[in-house]
Enzyme design. Structure first.
Site, PDB file in Angstrom:
ATOM      1  CG  HIS A   1      17.127 -37.300  -5.110  1.00 33.53           C
ATOM      2  ND1 HIS A   1      17.325 -38.632  -4.821  1.00 33.53           N
ATOM      3  CD2 HIS A   1      18.353 -36.797  -5.379  1.00 33.53           C
ATOM      4  CE1 HIS A   1      18.603 -38.912  -4.896  1.00 33.53           C
ATOM      5  NE2 HIS A   1      19.265 -37.815  -5.244  1.00 33.53           N
TER       6      HIS A   1
ATOM      7  CE  LYS B   1      11.728  -2.971  -6.021  1.00 26.62           C
ATOM      8  NZ  LYS B   1      12.122  -4.326  -6.452  1.00 26.62           N
TER       9      LYS B   1
ATOM     10  CD  GLU C   1       9.301 -12.096  -8.293  1.00 28.45           C
ATOM     11  OE1 GLU C   1       9.114 -11.439  -7.275  1.00 28.45           O
ATOM     12  OE2 GLU C   1      10.329 -11.979  -8.987  1.00 28.45           O
TER      13      GLU C   1
ATOM     14  CE  LYS D   1      14.061 -11.063 -10.428  1.00 27.49           C
ATOM     15  NZ  LYS D   1      13.514 -11.466  -9.155  1.00 27.49           N
TER      16      LYS D   1
ATOM     17  CG  ASN E   1       1.443   0.504   4.255  1.00 30.96           C
ATOM     18  OD1 ASN E   1       1.133  -0.660   4.063  1.00 30.96           O
ATOM     19  ND2 ASN E   1       2.693   0.928   4.219  1.00 30.96           N
ATOM     20  N   GLY E   2      -1.027  -1.160   6.355  1.00 34.36           N
ATOM     21  CA  GLY E   2      -0.767  -2.039   7.495  1.00 34.36           C
ATOM     22  C   GLY E   2      -1.994  -2.874   7.782  1.00 34.36           C
TER      23      GLY E   2
ATOM     24  NE  ARG F   1       4.635   1.466   0.064  1.00 37.03           N
ATOM     25  CZ  ARG F   1       5.589   1.080   0.886  1.00 37.03           C
ATOM     26  NH1 ARG F   1       6.842   1.159   0.511  1.00 37.03           N
ATOM     27  NH2 ARG F   1       5.308   0.626   2.079  1.00 37.03           N
TER      28      ARG F   1
ATOM     29  CD  GLU G   1      16.236 -13.786  -7.995  1.00 34.64           C
ATOM     30  OE1 GLU G   1      15.748 -14.273  -6.968  1.00 34.64           O
ATOM     31  OE2 GLU G   1      15.890 -12.688  -8.455  1.00 34.64           O
TER      32      GLU G   1
ATOM     33  CD1 TRP H   1      -0.275  -6.277  -3.112  1.00 29.84           C
ATOM     34  CD2 TRP H   1      -0.664  -6.920  -1.005  1.00 29.84           C
ATOM     35  NE1 TRP H   1       0.006  -7.610  -3.025  1.00 29.84           N
ATOM     36  CE2 TRP H   1      -0.224  -8.033  -1.749  1.00 29.84           C
ATOM     37  CE3 TRP H   1      -0.972  -7.096   0.344  1.00 29.84           C
ATOM     38  CZ2 TRP H   1      -0.075  -9.303  -1.188  1.00 29.84           C
ATOM     39  CZ3 TRP H   1      -0.825  -8.354   0.902  1.00 29.84           C
ATOM     40  CH2 TRP H   1      -0.379  -9.441   0.139  1.00 29.84           C
TER      41      TRP H   1
ATOM     42  CB  CYS I   1      -0.941   0.103   1.190  1.00 31.20           C
ATOM     43  SG  CYS I   1      -2.134  -1.229   1.262  1.00 31.20           S
TER      44      CYS I   1
HETATM   45  C1  G6P Z   1       8.870  -8.897  -2.247  1.00 25.85           C
HETATM   46  C2  G6P Z   1       9.373  -8.543  -3.622  1.00 25.85           C
HETATM   47  C3  G6P Z   1      10.664  -9.297  -3.924  1.00 25.85           C
HETATM   48  C4  G6P Z   1      11.694  -9.017  -2.834  1.00 25.85           C
HETATM   49  C5  G6P Z   1      11.141  -9.354  -1.439  1.00 25.85           C
HETATM   50  C6  G6P Z   1      12.073  -8.867  -0.345  1.00 25.85           C
HETATM   51  O1  G6P Z   1       8.437 -10.212  -2.226  1.00 25.85           O
HETATM   52  O2  G6P Z   1       8.391  -8.859  -4.598  1.00 25.85           O
HETATM   53  O3  G6P Z   1      11.180  -8.874  -5.170  1.00 25.85           O
HETATM   54  O4  G6P Z   1      12.823  -9.783  -3.067  1.00 25.85           O
HETATM   55  O5  G6P Z   1       9.889  -8.689  -1.253  1.00 25.85           O
HETATM   56  O6  G6P Z   1      12.159  -7.474  -0.425  1.00 25.85           O
HETATM   57  P1  G6P Z   1      13.311  -6.615   0.237  1.00 25.85           P
HETATM   58  O7  G6P Z   1      12.905  -5.194  -0.011  1.00 25.85           O
HETATM   59  O8  G6P Z   1      13.298  -6.964   1.691  1.00 25.85           O
HETATM   60  O9  G6P Z   1      14.577  -6.991  -0.421  1.00 25.85           O
END
Ligand code: G6P
Length: 616
Positions: free
Chosen positions: A512, A611, A496, A493, A100-101, A27, A489, A74, A2
């Site tokens: 396995h 994010k 996501e 990616k 936000n929260g 956000r 990763e 969000w 948010c």
């Molecule tokens: C969210 C984002 C990711 C990020 C993670 C940790 O899930 O979508 O891209 O890696 O948060 O975020 P930070 O700001 O703590 O690195």
């Protein structure tokens, strides 16, 4: 998650707030809303979807006024509907609120407020807080308290459990706003005849670079000319005014189609920025200004613990490998969300690290607090200057890569890999890593930006490969040692941003379980560096091929694969082990990016993601 913006000043509030919300959209982007206070009433516009949707609507019926609040959501409590969008206005029409929260005891509070005659239009916890403030506000009006809005917010927050960053307005006090935070970020922007409050500086820098980072438990009363911060217990707080160093253009797209694309291509410069001034004069080790721990104290450390979430955890896992490999010291990594509840036994003389691009991820922050509560020194590797994690850590290392806007982390990730490798060097040089090995290591790290530049030249070829694989629904990413986290990763990616189901595995572990998925419908991406285990990885590829699985091989120069084993091959420059994960990350990022583009996905704002995850 948010994003919130509040504005008091002389300029039209709505356009500024909408612009700020666009910058905060990373956000959350389930819905957007604005409330402008003019002529003794709130004029509220809210709509599900992106800021642009609301902007169109407001374009038809402009909201005049120079005081206002706005929110990009969000969803947590309550579905994605117009009614659940913020701002919320109390049922007596007096108070407007953005939040936000999560207010955890909202259900109990709602019962009390229903009993007091308040009504609710939404399913949100936020509307409960809004009515709770209105309830206290109303009672205070009887007492004729001058600073009624501030006092009402203060009283309501005493009853609210959970997390919040809030901005509140009252119809009776145009030109005044109250904001407070606990667990969610909130920043004041101090302008000329105007003041702003927002979730992060990106919504502020268009107007001012002077900011105050609010702390948990603080409450601010602001007008266009003044602001005053106190604690919830009414203790005055002397503010520290900081200067934001980056410019508004740093957070703009320029010639790129997506922020993710821009940030992938910014990596060479980002790496240069992250390493600038951080090598010793003799060129044999790394140095960091903000660790707040002397080399002597560092020498007494016997093990390391790293906590993070998402992509940042993958960077921790690579760092674990580097410290174990080059400094020969034990390292443990954990999901921050698990660590905080696991009650993990920690050894004495453990140095605790958290890694977080945003510095606001709630689970990472909770892990930091838990480690500090247990008496451990906690250092943070973090990108956003002044973030909560940066401020609460005992010291740390800033990534210095500028704002990262794309939800899928790219340049922040590779800079975390770089800093992790530099940390391994720093620790290694305190122990058994020789001067010569240190010099070679430093030279290798310095070459990383150019190696990434060379790798980026392959973008067109990778795009062509991506188009070939964009229609698949499942994919595996396989790597070993320091490239296992890069496989994780890569899978993260891809899922996501393209919504393709993908898994990352250590290449040998594939036998396995995941091998059961292999058929002509499930391609595997192999990360294959030069070195002693290349033959082992080739065996894993043979096993996939024998089961008709398509193979994409990302190899370093010099690796020779048996003819016909890989359906597609991407070659990256051969490099030092410390740099390998950085270089290998680039084709993995590009592959995911171009697959998502080919599938027509909204790369920068993938569904359901945000994010910065500031709720549990
Ligand atoms: C969210 C984002 C990711 C990020 C993670 C940790 O899930 O979508 O891209 O890696 O948060 O975020 P930070 O700001 O703590 O690195």
């Amino acid at each position: 998650m948010c994003g919130i913006v509040g504005y008091v000043g002389k300029q039209p509030a709505a356009p500024f707030i909408l612009e700020g919300l666009k910058r905060l959209e990373y956000r959350g982007y389930d819905s957007t809303g604005v409330a402008i206070l003019a002529d003794g009433a709130f004029r509220v516009a809210k709509k599900i979807g992106r800021v642009a949707n609301l902007e169109k609507e407001i374009g038809r019926q402009p909201l005049a006024g120079t005081y206002g609040i706005g929110h990009t959501r969000w969803a947590t409590h309550g579905g994605v509907t117009d009614a659940n969008a913020h701002p919320h206005v109390s049922s007596d029409g007096k108070i407007a609120l953005i939040h936000n929260g999560v207010i955890e005891n909202y259900a109990a509070l709602k019962q009390v407020l229903l009993g007091q005659g308040f009504t609710f239009k939404s399913e949100t916890d936020t509307e409960v807080l809004c009515n709770l403030i209105a309830y206290h506000y109303d009672r205070l009006s009887v007492a004729g308290d001058e600073n009624r809005l501030l006092a009402a917010v203060r009283q309501a927050l005493r009853h609210a459990e959970g997390t919040y960053g809030i901005v509140v307005m009252s119809v009776d006090f145009p030109g005044e706003m109250v904001a407070s935070r606990k667990g969610s970020p909130l920043i004041l922007g101090l302008g000329e005849g105007e003041n702003i409050v927002a979730s992060d500086v990106s919504a502020i820098v268009a107007r001012t670079q002077s900011v105050v980072y609010l702390k948990d438990g603080e409450i601010v009363h602001l007008t266009e000319k003044n602001f005053r911060i106190t604690t919830l217990d009414q203790v005055a707080v002397a503010p520290t005014v900081d200067k934001v160093t980056w410019k508004i253009t740093d957070a703009e797209l320029g010639d790129y189609t997506h922020f993710m694309e821009k940030e992938i291509f910014e990596q060479p410069v980002a790496l240069e920025n992250a390493m600038r001034g951080r090598f010793s004069e003799d060129g044999s080790t790394a140095q960091f200004g903000g660790l707040n721990i002397t080399p002597h104290e560092f020498r007494g450390i016997e093990r390391f613990m790293f906590c993070a979430c998402g992509t940042a955890l993958h960077a921790c896992m690579v760092t674990e490998h580097m410290i174990e490999r080059f400094a020969r010291m034990p390292v443990e990594c954990d999901y921050a969300s698990e660590f905080r509840y696991r009650n993990t036994p920690l050894y004495r003389n453990t140095l605790f690290f958290v890694m977080s691009q945003s510095g606001e991820t709630i689970d990472t922050l909770a892990a930091l607090r838990e480690a500090k509560r247990k008496g451990y020194q906690v250092l943070a590797i973090n990108n956003v200057v002044g973030s909560t994690i940066a401020r609460e850590a005992d010291g740390g290392i800033y990534q210095h890569v500028g704002p990262e806007i794309g939800v899928a982390s790219t340049k922040a990730f590779t800079s975390q890999l770089l800093i992790g490798a530099m940390l391994a060097l720093y620790i290694g040089r305190m122990r058994d890593l020789s001067f010569g090995a240190g010099v070679r290591y430093v030279a290798a790290l310095k070459s990383a930006p150019d190696l990434v530049r060379q790798t980026l030249l392959q973008a067109p070829a990778i795009r062509a490969i991506a188009r070939k694989y964009a229609h698949y629904t499942d994919m595996l990413f396989l790597g070993r040692l320091s490239l296992f986290p890069i496989a994780l990763e890569g899978a993260l990616k891809l899922k996501e941003i393209s919504y393709i189901h993908a898994e990352g595995y250590p290449a040998a572990e594939m036998k396995h379980g995941p091998i059961a998925l292999i058929s002509e419908k499930c391609p595997s991406v192999f990360l294959v560096p030069q070195g002693e285990i290349v033959n082992k990885i080739v065996s894993s590829m043979q096993e996939i091929k024998a089961r008709k699985g398509p193979v994409i091989a990302i190899i370093t120069e010099g690796v020779e694969l048996p003819a016909g084993l890989a359906d597609d091959t991407i070659v990256v420059p051969d490099c030092h082990e410390a740099v390998l994960p950085i270089v290998m990350s680039v084709p993995v990022q590009l592959l995911s990016y171009y697959i998502a583009v080919a599938r027509g996905c909204d790369v920068d704002k993938p569904r359901n993601l945000a994010k910065s995850v500031t709720v549990e």
